[in-house]
Design an enzyme around this catalytic site. Structure first.
Site, mmCIF file in Angstrom:
data_model
loop_
_atom_site.group_PDB
_atom_site.id
_atom_site.type_symbol
_atom_site.label_atom_id
_atom_site.label_comp_id
_atom_site.label_asym_id
_atom_site.label_seq_id
_atom_site.Cartn_x
_atom_site.Cartn_y
_atom_site.Cartn_z
ATOM 1 N N ALA A 15 -3.261 1.121 -2.792
ATOM 2 C CA ALA A 15 -2.453 0.176 -2.012
ATOM 3 C C ALA A 15 -1.657 -0.759 -2.921
ATOM 4 O O ALA A 15 -0.522 -1.116 -2.612
ATOM 5 C CB ALA A 15 -3.342 -0.628 -1.067
ATOM 6 N N GLY A 18 1.231 1.284 -3.855
ATOM 7 C CA GLY A 18 2.017 1.606 -2.664
ATOM 8 C C GLY A 18 2.816 0.444 -2.129
ATOM 9 O O GLY A 18 3.924 0.627 -1.611
ATOM 10 N N ASP A 19 2.286 -0.747 -2.248
ATOM 11 C CA ASP A 19 3.003 -1.944 -1.820
ATOM 12 C C ASP A 19 4.335 -2.029 -2.557
ATOM 13 O O ASP A 19 5.393 -2.220 -1.950
ATOM 14 C CB ASP A 19 2.141 -3.178 -2.091
ATOM 15 C CG ASP A 19 2.830 -4.482 -1.737
ATOM 16 O OD1 ASP A 19 3.434 -4.568 -0.648
ATOM 17 O OD2 ASP A 19 2.762 -5.427 -2.546
ATOM 18 N N ALA A 20 4.286 -1.854 -3.866
ATOM 19 C CA ALA A 20 5.506 -1.920 -4.681
ATOM 20 C C ALA A 20 6.413 -0.716 -4.423
ATOM 21 O O ALA A 20 7.632 -0.861 -4.327
ATOM 22 C CB ALA A 20 5.129 -1.996 -6.159
ATOM 23 N N GLU A 102 -0.182 1.306 2.735
ATOM 24 C CA GLU A 102 0.167 1.119 1.331
ATOM 25 C C GLU A 102 -0.583 2.106 0.437
ATOM 26 O O GLU A 102 -0.025 2.612 -0.543
ATOM 27 C CB GLU A 102 -0.130 -0.316 0.894
ATOM 28 C CG GLU A 102 0.793 -1.327 1.539
ATOM 29 C CD GLU A 102 0.420 -2.762 1.223
ATOM 30 O OE1 GLU A 102 -0.726 -3.024 0.776
ATOM 31 O OE2 GLU A 102 1.273 -3.645 1.426
#
Length: 134
Positions: A15, A18-20, A102
């Site tokens: 995550a 994945g957020d970025a 994410e």
């Protein structure tokens, strides 16, 4: 890191990436459609990347049966990960679903599935623009 080794990473680690990863797609999209003022960019990006928006998108992807069994498994790993933090503007369930979203994005990025990541990110961006009121 190989794909089998990637499966050993925690949902929260996935995550984190994945957020970025997803936010990069959103930021590029906003600039490409002509949003250029920093204040405007930040406000607009939040509409796409908030925990509430990500939870909405995850539920929509599941309803649309867009994900493979492996991708659903990665989502669930992220969703079920024990986090010691919570979102500022979302309840625990929404935050956990968003963490799963994410994690899926991070897994696709880290495993080199860039075409699949781009496909899902584009679908998500379009879905936000079509239907998300957030």
């Amino acid at each position: 890191m190989s794909k089998p080794e990637m499966k050993l990473l925690s949902g929260l680690t996935l995550a984190y990436v994945g957020d970025a990863s997803y936010e990069i797609f959103v930021r590029k999209h906003l600039v490409l459609v002509g949003k250029t003022r920093p204040n405007q960019l930040h406000r607009e990006a939040t509409h796409y990347v908030s925990a509430k928006a990500q939870a909405f998108l995850m539920e929509e992807m599941l309803k649309a049966d867009l994900l493979t069994a492996e991708e659903v498994g990665i989502y669930k790993r992220g969703r079920n990960a024990k986090s010691h933090t919570t979102a500022k503007n979302a309840d625990v369930t929404t935050y956990r679903v968003a963490t799963g979203f994410e994690a899926l994005m991070g897994y696709l990025d880290l495993t080199g599935a860039s075409a699949r990541l781009a496909e899902l990110a584009a679908w998500c961006i379009a879905k936000v623009e079509e239907t998300y009121e957030g």
